[in-house]
Design a protein around this motif. Sequence first.
Motif, PDB file in Angstrom:
ATOM      1  N   THR A 130      -2.635  25.605  -5.135  1.00 16.03           N
ATOM      2  CA  THR A 130      -2.878  24.215  -4.759  1.00 16.03           C
ATOM      3  C   THR A 130      -4.085  23.686  -5.520  1.00 16.03           C
ATOM      4  OG1 THR A 130      -4.249  24.886  -2.869  1.00 16.03           O
ATOM      5  CG2 THR A 130      -1.895  24.542  -2.463  1.00 16.03           C
ATOM      6  N   ASP A 131      -4.125  22.372  -5.683  1.00 12.10           N
ATOM      7  CA  ASP A 131      -5.154  21.761  -6.527  1.00 12.10           C
ATOM      8  C   ASP A 131      -5.870  20.645  -5.776  1.00 12.10           C
ATOM      9  OD1 ASP A 131      -6.654  21.377  -8.821  1.00 12.10           O
ATOM     10  OD2 ASP A 131      -5.224  19.970  -9.700  1.00 12.10           O
ATOM     11  N   GLU A 132      -6.217  20.911  -4.508  1.00 14.08           N
ATOM     12  CA  GLU A 132      -6.914  19.885  -3.747  1.00 14.08           C
ATOM     13  C   GLU A 132      -8.262  19.526  -4.361  1.00 14.08           C
ATOM     14  OE1 GLU A 132      -7.606  23.890  -1.654  1.00 14.08           O
ATOM     15  OE2 GLU A 132      -5.958  22.825  -2.618  1.00 14.08           O
ATOM     16  N   GLY A 133      -8.836  20.461  -5.130  1.00 14.02           N
ATOM     17  CA  GLY A 133     -10.128  20.197  -5.754  1.00 14.02           C
ATOM     18  C   GLY A 133     -10.106  19.075  -6.774  1.00 14.02           C
ATOM     19  N   SER A 134      -8.913  18.688  -7.233  1.00  8.92           N
ATOM     20  CA  SER A 134      -8.815  17.579  -8.186  1.00  8.92           C
ATOM     21  C   SER A 134      -8.731  16.230  -7.487  1.00  8.92           C
ATOM     22  CB  SER A 134      -7.578  17.758  -9.067  1.00  8.92           C
ATOM     23  OG  SER A 134      -6.385  17.584  -8.309  1.00  8.92           O
TER      24      SER A 134
END
Length: 325
Positions: A130-134
């Motif tokens: 997952t790429d919630e940091g983006s």
Amino acid sequence: MGPVPRACATHPSAPLDPLDPLDQQRRIGDTVPLDLAVDLPHPSADQADAAEDRAALDAVRASLAGVERLGVAFSGGVDSSVLLAAAVRVLGPSRVVAILGVSPSLAADERAAAHEVAQVIGAALVEVTTDEGSLPAYRANGPDRCFHCKNELFTKISDEVVRTYALDAVAYGENLDDAARPDRPGSRAAVEHRVLAPLRDAGLDKAAVRRLARTWALPCADKPAAPCLASRIPHHSEVTPEKLGQVDRAEQGLRRLGFADARVRHHGEVARVELPAEDLVRAVSDPLRGAVREAVLGAGFRFVALDLGGMQSGVFTLSALGQRA
């Protein structure tokens, strides 16, 4: 068919079938249970407890009526593990897939433990990155941070896993107590993605979930709650991979010293350590005092503070909502 989710390892032999649970266990690390169809341990011999356990499993079965293939959003914690074990009992291991979201907010120890629990249960496990940091809203770290994280996870599951593994439903481990808490914005994402909550719908609270975990001899039965690493950062302080890494390293160091339940709150140069009340004196007494300090400083902090309030679940979000932890 969408792309196959990232996994820990790929077996070097023949092509893998995404619908074959044996292939999926090979995909995650070449360790295959002797018998994926083996049943979990039988309920307690105590008749009253056994009756409660059967009633709980029947309630979960009713909540999954009509489901042919289920994906379980899985963390290796007690709630999602009990849900996964119940689903395997109700549907059979070949019709259930555990789905582990992997990002910098997942502690390394938690990732490894999740694989071990899934193997004990006999369920195939796949990882999705997952790429919630983006997402700016996630990094901004408001009280709704968990919504953006869960929304990212459920979106990735919908986009990458549902079709690949022929799932007709996805579920997560919300229990009855969680549903009543005001500091669980992630539940809104579950509603928007039509994710099932069989434990909640079956009326199972935290105590009932723990009892089932012990009855079924799950390795996480007595494991402390382990919220994601981002929960250690005060709201409106940006979530970054560097901060998450500091927290992860500090908590790993404390666990190696024998503090199984420890949270390190990130306050810039200061690490505020939360421990159960019974561990406070031990942490500040020699010979452990120096080791505790070095473990936390070694993670990149400049100062170490021990919070006399002990463990405080949801402290940042509840405070932002004007409530006490």
